[in-house]
Design a protein around this motif. Structure first.
Motif, PDB file in Angstrom:
ATOM      1  N   LEU A 102       0.823  -1.201   0.000  1.00 31.94           N
ATOM      2  CA  LEU A 102       0.000   0.000   0.000  1.00 31.94           C
ATOM      3  C   LEU A 102       0.864   1.260   0.000  1.00 31.94           C
ATOM      4  N   LEU A 103       1.931   1.243   0.802  1.00 34.76           N
ATOM      5  CA  LEU A 103       2.781   2.428   0.899  1.00 34.76           C
ATOM      6  C   LEU A 103       3.464   2.721  -0.425  1.00 34.76           C
ATOM      7  N   THR A 104       4.033   1.682  -1.044  1.00 36.83           N
ATOM      8  CA  THR A 104       4.748   1.921  -2.295  1.00 36.83           C
ATOM      9  C   THR A 104       3.769   2.274  -3.411  1.00 36.83           C
ATOM     10  N   LYS A 105       2.547   1.754  -3.326  1.00 30.66           N
ATOM     11  CA  LYS A 105       1.565   2.119  -4.346  1.00 30.66           C
ATOM     12  C   LYS A 105       1.273   3.604  -4.277  1.00 30.66           C
ATOM     13  N   GLU A 106       1.241   4.163  -3.040  1.00 31.23           N
ATOM     14  CA  GLU A 106       1.013   5.590  -2.907  1.00 31.23           C
ATOM     15  C   GLU A 106       2.176   6.394  -3.469  1.00 31.23           C
ATOM     16  N   VAL A 107       3.386   5.823  -3.385  1.00 28.32           N
ATOM     17  CA  VAL A 107       4.552   6.575  -3.853  1.00 28.32           C
ATOM     18  C   VAL A 107       4.691   6.484  -5.358  1.00 28.32           C
ATOM     19  N   LYS A 108       4.604   5.257  -5.893  1.00 29.79           N
ATOM     20  CA  LYS A 108       4.951   5.113  -7.305  1.00 29.79           C
ATOM     21  C   LYS A 108       3.939   4.370  -8.157  1.00 29.79           C
ATOM     22  N   GLY A 109       3.080   3.564  -7.570  1.00 24.14           N
ATOM     23  CA  GLY A 109       2.170   2.818  -8.429  1.00 24.14           C
ATOM     24  C   GLY A 109       2.130   1.347  -8.071  1.00 24.14           C
ATOM     25  N   THR A 110       1.188   0.636  -8.706  1.00 26.72           N
ATOM     26  CA  THR A 110       0.919  -0.732  -8.287  1.00 26.72           C
ATOM     27  C   THR A 110       2.085  -1.667  -8.550  1.00 26.72           C
ATOM     28  N   GLY A 111       2.748  -1.500  -9.698  1.00 22.70           N
ATOM     29  CA  GLY A 111       3.848  -2.402 -10.022  1.00 22.70           C
ATOM     30  C   GLY A 111       4.945  -2.328  -8.992  1.00 22.70           C
ATOM     31  N   ALA A 112       5.335  -1.084  -8.651  1.00 23.78           N
ATOM     32  CA  ALA A 112       6.364  -0.920  -7.630  1.00 23.78           C
ATOM     33  C   ALA A 112       5.888  -1.498  -6.307  1.00 23.78           C
ATOM     34  N   GLY A 113       4.576  -1.333  -6.027  1.00 26.75           N
ATOM     35  CA  GLY A 113       4.055  -1.841  -4.776  1.00 26.75           C
ATOM     36  C   GLY A 113       4.193  -3.340  -4.659  1.00 26.75           C
ATOM     37  N   LEU A 114       3.829  -4.034  -5.722  1.00 26.51           N
ATOM     38  CA  LEU A 114       3.907  -5.495  -5.663  1.00 26.51           C
ATOM     39  C   LEU A 114       5.353  -5.943  -5.517  1.00 26.51           C
ATOM     40  N   LYS A 167      -0.836   8.664   2.573  1.00 24.73           N
ATOM     41  CA  LYS A 167      -2.164   8.731   1.984  1.00 24.73           C
ATOM     42  C   LYS A 167      -2.842  10.046   2.350  1.00 24.73           C
ATOM     43  N   THR A 168      -2.684  10.453   3.626  1.00 22.21           N
ATOM     44  CA  THR A 168      -3.256  11.742   4.018  1.00 22.21           C
ATOM     45  C   THR A 168      -2.595  12.876   3.261  1.00 22.21           C
ATOM     46  N   LEU A 169      -1.274  12.769   3.081  1.00 23.12           N
ATOM     47  CA  LEU A 169      -0.558  13.817   2.375  1.00 23.12           C
ATOM     48  C   LEU A 169      -1.009  13.900   0.924  1.00 23.12           C
ATOM     49  N   ASN A 170      -1.299  12.745   0.321  1.00 23.42           N
ATOM     50  CA  ASN A 170      -1.695  12.772  -1.087  1.00 23.42           C
ATOM     51  C   ASN A 170      -3.135  13.207  -1.272  1.00 23.42           C
ATOM     52  N   THR A 171      -4.024  12.829  -0.339  1.00 24.08           N
ATOM     53  CA  THR A 171      -5.427  13.130  -0.564  1.00 24.08           C
ATOM     54  C   THR A 171      -5.923  14.321   0.242  1.00 24.08           C
ATOM     55  N   GLY A 172      -5.247  14.664   1.345  1.00 24.76           N
ATOM     56  CA  GLY A 172      -5.719  15.766   2.168  1.00 24.76           C
ATOM     57  C   GLY A 172      -7.003  15.468   2.900  1.00 24.76           C
ATOM     58  N   ALA A 231      -6.249  11.131   8.271  1.00 23.64           N
ATOM     59  CA  ALA A 231      -5.439  11.683   9.356  1.00 23.64           C
ATOM     60  C   ALA A 231      -5.831  11.049  10.683  1.00 23.64           C
ATOM     61  N   THR A 232      -7.119  10.833  10.887  1.00 21.50           N
ATOM     62  CA  THR A 232      -7.571  10.157  12.105  1.00 21.50           C
ATOM     63  C   THR A 232      -7.017   8.740  12.169  1.00 21.50           C
ATOM     64  N   LEU A 233      -7.150   8.024  11.049  1.00 19.08           N
ATOM     65  CA  LEU A 233      -6.626   6.656  11.018  1.00 19.08           C
ATOM     66  C   LEU A 233      -5.131   6.649  11.269  1.00 19.08           C
ATOM     67  N   ASN A 234      -4.442   7.666  10.742  1.00 21.90           N
ATOM     68  CA  ASN A 234      -3.006   7.764  10.947  1.00 21.90           C
ATOM     69  C   ASN A 234      -2.674   7.878  12.429  1.00 21.90           C
ATOM     70  N   ALA A 235      -3.442   8.733  13.130  1.00 23.95           N
ATOM     71  CA  ALA A 235      -3.185   8.891  14.556  1.00 23.95           C
ATOM     72  C   ALA A 235      -3.451   7.592  15.303  1.00 23.95           C
ATOM     73  N   LEU A 236      -4.504   6.874  14.922  1.00 23.65           N
ATOM     74  CA  LEU A 236      -4.800   5.610  15.600  1.00 23.65           C
ATOM     75  C   LEU A 236      -3.729   4.570  15.323  1.00 23.65           C
ATOM     76  N   SER A 237      -3.231   4.547  14.093  1.00 26.29           N
ATOM     77  CA  SER A 237      -2.169   3.598  13.789  1.00 26.29           C
ATOM     78  C   SER A 237      -0.889   3.960  14.540  1.00 26.29           C
ATOM     79  N   TYR A 238      -0.629   5.256  14.705  1.00 27.89           N
ATOM     80  CA  TYR A 238       0.520   5.686  15.490  1.00 27.89           C
ATOM     81  C   TYR A 238       0.351   5.246  16.937  1.00 27.89           C
ATOM     82  N   PHE A 239      -0.869   5.285  17.434  1.00 30.43           N
ATOM     83  CA  PHE A 239      -1.146   4.814  18.788  1.00 30.43           C
ATOM     84  C   PHE A 239      -0.788   3.335  18.921  1.00 30.43           C
TER      85      PHE A 239
END
Lengths: 115, 788
Positions: free
Chosen positions: B136-148, B188-193, B198-206
């Motif tokens: 998921l992280l690499t897909k956000e950076v470069k695309g599905t191929g890089a992600g896989l 993902k938050t940075l890309n979509t705003g 952002a909430t999910l990000n905080a929970l995952s950080y928790f």
């Protein structure tokens, strides 16, 4: 030099005021809410300075809840602002729903931490 | 890009097929990540490995048996006797809560798995999750191929396998998943705003804060990235939405975890986030003012603000720095300081320096742990810069910082692994893109007539840029033909060639995107070589997982000429303790074995692997370094009944207590100055043969290790130190041997009770209540308990 800076300052304040008067009402309401939250936080800090910080978790949760709602309101304002090009296809209802959700999580944590 | 009606049908079908194929590949990646970690279960048994996992296992057992409220309030009196340990407040609960809830869920569904099975298999399950999070992280950076590609690289990378095999039930098993997932939500938050992410990000950080002490990496890396974005002029409102709620919610959530508590606002590790919080508000305010004012007035505002604001902020910063600098460590904890200054621990904190995982790694360990990725990473960095986005700058920053930290401590190679996989995934994916595109564009040229290379299925810009394609093909072919020959000879050079070609993409007159095309043969050979490279990587990873990282270290095996020998001495010793001693007996050993003793033998220990109390450990270290009588006194004052030593001299087990003895001396000598290290050294070395110093030959550790050792082979040859020992025939006066395991690896001694009567010449008694002269010796005797 001082006169020109003071006249500059007056011109600046006047132009700021006219520019701000042009913002839509709903944004002004959000701004007012942000100011209210910040003022509450300042009052809490002053109170802590007076009586000491003994239940530190209560102090932290109080201040951070004020700061948190201020930040979230600013985020809402950013997303609802029609002049903001990046969010022009985000419906304001979605922005508001996100705002509510984040506030819910924030206040749940606050109530847990309040002690 | 004009998508006509007739090309829409096949392209949606192809997209759908691609999507299904992608999901299927992800499933396979999950299965791969799970199964490559099962070697230890197959080769040995389903058992918990090492030392720290035994503590986590014991805590999980307590949680499943007593429920969560007792777990939060648990005070453990069976360790660090007589101090005890507040488990609820000093353990990172993420791992145990995760495993406990998995066990509870399975049991409520009537699948009766034992707690041990759930604990053993937690790590492989979460490594599959980590591979998906990397996708998921690499897909956000470069695309599905890089992600896989990145996901499959992470599923197998040996560095991550080493800390997450089946049975390695340690914090990193879930923490790496939480780390990558938090980074994914941030990007993902940075890309979509979107504030939702952002909430999910905080929970995952928790969840990350609950799991591992390495969460400080996140709360320092993200502010660094925000600062980098601001300084390079990439500030946007999405950045504000990504960062500001995370700081507020994240700090609150981090304070909720008892082990962090108020450290979340008071230690220097978090100050970076607050500083950048203030900075981003200032920047946001400036942008807002710039937006509503005219440029002339904005300039006036700037001059006013700069003069006033600069003075005020300097004063505030000066006060703040004075406050922080007034504490001796400037507010940082010992471990964080040793990360910033690698020599700090060896100078000031011998405990941290003695842990083998905290040593710097050697160069070969990079190739062992991340193998092929080590030279794909620079290619990935280049690929991230074309084009540079917020997400790719974040990944580059993550990689650079994790490379630095991995150079400080070998344990942190684990944090480097996801970054290296992401970068390599990006590099490989871009390389494959270029090569397959070259082949696809040139294949019709070979099969049909050259001028009308009408490829209907390919990117529509090709149909429009046909002529320019032949042009660029001709030019690139002529430019690259000179480089083609050397690239075939040296496989690594082709990466540089690809880089040079990438840089040569010219800004042509057409504003359509020019696609880069390489010669057909070179592309085919390059793809083949990349696949071979991947094959080498897979072979190495499977070998590393099977041979190097699957040892449970509680069971040892060796291959002798007559087959397989299994050394199960540790469990033998703990079982003996469990069955032959009283429940309340205290066992003293070096701190390495504390967790295992409490978990498997169920006896109270003096010190264990948590190493939070240096003085207590120094007490045990001093006792081990002292002569028998002094050691007996120390152990008696701690109510110790049994002493456990690990001895590898008979079988050649190198991690025994004699090899660890130098740390006992150093740590003990750090607190009790009468233990001096030079007393034990001959020519700067610790020796146990005839050349050893008398202090060494008389200390408790020597005596307990080598008592009756001469009876084994008549010459007392120590197979680890490869010499005969110095003092071969001696008796123990204050200890008696009660158990030695089959291969002499664990030896257990009991403290002899003090004598009833002291015959002969009375030595001056050492107990504090008496300071008698020789006249009062008999009177002193009668003060003792006559029935003892």
């Amino acid at each position: 030099m001082a006169k020109s800076t003071s006249s500059d300052a007056q011109m600046l304040i006047r132009s700021l005021r006219t520019a701000y008067a042009a913002t839509p009402t709903n944004l002004k309401i959000i701004d007012l809410y942000v100011v209210y939250a910040i003022v509450t936080a300042v009052i809490q800090v002053v109170y802590m300075g007076v009586v000491g910080s003994f239940p530190f978790n209560s102090f932290l949760s109080g201040v951070l809840s004020c700061v948190g709602t201020a930040v979230l309101a600013v985020c809402l304002r950013i997303q609802v602002n029609k002049e903001n090009k990046e969010f022009k296809d985000l419906p304001p209802e979605r922005a508001y729903a996100d705002f509510i959700l984040c506030n819910l999580v924030l206040h749940l944590v606050i109530m847990n931490f309040l002690g | 890009m004009a998508a006509t009606a007739e090309t829409k049908g096949p392209s949606t079908l192809r997209n759908a097929f691609g999507g299904v194929l992608g999901v299927f590949i992800l499933l396979l990646i999950g299965v791969l990540a799970f199964s490559i970690r099962l070697f230890s279960v197959i080769k040995y048994e389903s058992v918990i490995h090492e030392f720290d996992p035994y503590f986590n296992y014991r805590v999980t057992q307590y949680l499943t048996k007593n429920g969560i409220y007792d777990f939060w309030n648990w005070f453990d009196d069976r360790t660090w006797y007589p101090l005890g340990r507040v488990i609820g407040g000093t353990v990172y609960p993420g791992l145990t809560l995760t495993a406990g809830s998995m066990w509870w869920l399975l049991n409520s569904l009537n699948i009766p798995l034992s707690v041990e099975t759930v604990c053993v298999f937690t790590a492989p399950i979460f490594s599959a999750n980590a591979a998906w999070a990397t996708f998921l992280l690499t897909k956000e950076v470069k695309g599905t191929g890089a992600g896989l590609t990145a996901a499959v690289l992470l599923a197998m990378v040996p560095s991550y396998i080493s800390r997450s095999v089946a049975g390695s039930y340690d914090n990193e098993a879930v923490a790496i998943f939480a780390l990558v997932f938090t980074f994914y939500l941030y990007i993902k938050t940075l890309n979509t705003g979107s504030l939702f992410y952002a909430t999910l990000n905080a929970l995952s950080y928790f969840y990350m804060v609950c799991s591992w002490g390495g969460y400080t990496f996140i709360i320092n890396l993200i502010p660094m990235h925000v600062l980098l974005c601001i300084l390079t002029g990439r500030y946007s409102s999405r950045l504000y939405i990504a960062y500001a709620p995370l700081v507020v919610l994240g700090t609150l959530l981090a304070s909720l975890v008892p082990v962090v508590g108020f450290n979340a606002v008071m230690t220097s590790e978090h100050f970076a986030s607050f500083l950048v919080f203030i900075i981003i508000h200032v920047v946001a305010f400036i942008y807002y003012i710039k937006g509503i004012l005219s440029p002339k007035m904005f300039k006036v505002a700037m001059t006013l603000v700069v003069t006033i604001g600069l003075a005020v902020s300097c004063a505030v910063i000066a006060i703040f720095i004075a406050l922080v600098a007034s504490s001796p460590t400037k507010g940082w904890s010992g471990r964080s300081l040793s990360l910033l200054d690698p020599t700090y621990a060896s100078k000031y904190i011998p405990i941290i320096a003695s842990v083998s995982e905290h040593q710097p790694p050697t160069w070969p360990s990079y190739f062992m742990d991340i193998n092929v990725l080590a030279f794909l990473v620079p290619a990935g960095i280049i690929a991230c810069f074309l084009p540079l986005s917020d997400a790719s700058s974040f990944v580059v920053l993550y990689l650079v910082t994790s490379v630095y930290f991995s150079g400080v401590m070998v344990r942190l190679m684990l944090v480097l692994a996801p970054a290296a996989c992401i970068m390599s995934g990006i590099a490989l994916s871009e390389a494959f893109d270029v090569f397959t595109r070259s082949i696809k564009l040139q294949l019709p040229n070979i099969l049909d007539n050259p001028p009308d290379a009408g490829d209907m299925n390919s990117v529509s810009s090709i149909a429009q840029n046909d002529a320019s394609k032949i042009d660029s093909h001709a030019t690139t072919k002529s430019e690259t033909v000179s480089k083609e020959r050397p690239s075939r000879k040296n496989r690594k050079k082709e990466k540089e060639k690809e880089k040079e070609n990438v840089e040569k993409v010219p800004s042509h007159s057409e504003n359509k995107k020019r696609l880069l095309v390489l010669p057909l043969e070179a592309s085919a050979v390059a793809i083949l070589l990349l696949i071979v490279l991947g094959g080498f990587y897979v072979v190495h990873c499977v070998w590393a997982a099977a041979e190097a990282y699957s040892a449970p270290s509680i069971v040892l095996t060796s291959y002798a000429h007559d087959g397989l020998h299994v050394f199960d001495d540790f469990r033998e010793a703990y079982a003996w303790l469990r069955h032959n001693t009283d429940v309340d007996d205290k066992v003293a050993s070096w701190w390495d074995y504390g967790y295992q003793t409490t978990a498997m033998a169920n006896r109270t220990v003096i010190v264990d692997n948590n190493t939070w109390n240096n003085t207590h450990i120094a007490t045990v270290g001093t006792a081990m370094s002292s002569p028998e009588k002094a050691a007996w006194e120390i152990f008696n004052s701690l109510d110790v009944k049994y002493v456990l030593v690990v001895f590898g001299g008979l079988v050649g087990y190198p991690s025994d207590d004699i090899n660890k003895f130098l740390w006992m001396v150093r740590i003990g000598g750090g607190v009790f100055p009468h233990i001096r290290e030079p007393d034990y050294l001959r020519d700067g070395q610790y020796r146990i043969d005839a050349q050893a110093t008398p202090t060494m030959l008389n200390c408790l550790m020597y005596k307990l290790s080598y008592y009756r050792f001469v009876e084994t082979d008549g010459k007392a040859f120590d197979r680890v130190r490869r010499t005969e020992i110095g003092k071969k025939y001696f008796k123990l006066t204050h200890f008696e041997e009660v158990f030695t395991t089959h291969h002499w690896m664990v030896r257990i001694y009991k403290l002899k009770p003090p004598k009833n009567r002291i015959r002969g010449k009375l030595k001056k008694p050492k107990s504090s209540s008496k300071s008698s002269s020789s006249n009062h010796k008999r009177a002193g005797n009668t003060q003792k308990n006559p029935w003892q």
